[in-house]
Motif scaffolding. Sequence first.
Motif: not given
Length: 116
Positions: A18-23, A56-62, A98-103
């Motif tokens: 999914p696209p990186l959710p920039y403000r 660029v792929a970006v890993l976002i943490d919890e 984000r609504m995701a609970t994990g990475e």
Amino acid sequence: MALIAGLQVAAIDWEALPPLPYRAPPLVTAEMHGFVAREAKAGRCPHPAGELRVDVAVLIDEAGGIRTTVPRAIQCAPVEQYAAALVAGFARGNLLPRMATGEQWYRTSLTFTLPK
């Protein structure tokens, strides 16, 4: 925190991310375009005049922090690494909740203008 992953364990399915959710969308400055143009002019990037895009792929943490950024290979390591570092900076404090609970992995891209 690692900003750039040196080794990838598995291939990234770029289209599935999914696209990186920039403000607010990032602003690539004239100085940033200039750095990439100088790298291309010095022969470190085998790309013609016009535009140079780096995915660029970006890993976002919890907690919503940036764990790592991984640039897509374009045969120009200095610009790949530069784009990955820029994305990390652009994303820091600039992501929607984000609504995701994990990475979770996301994708974004930067486009640099090269002189003709």
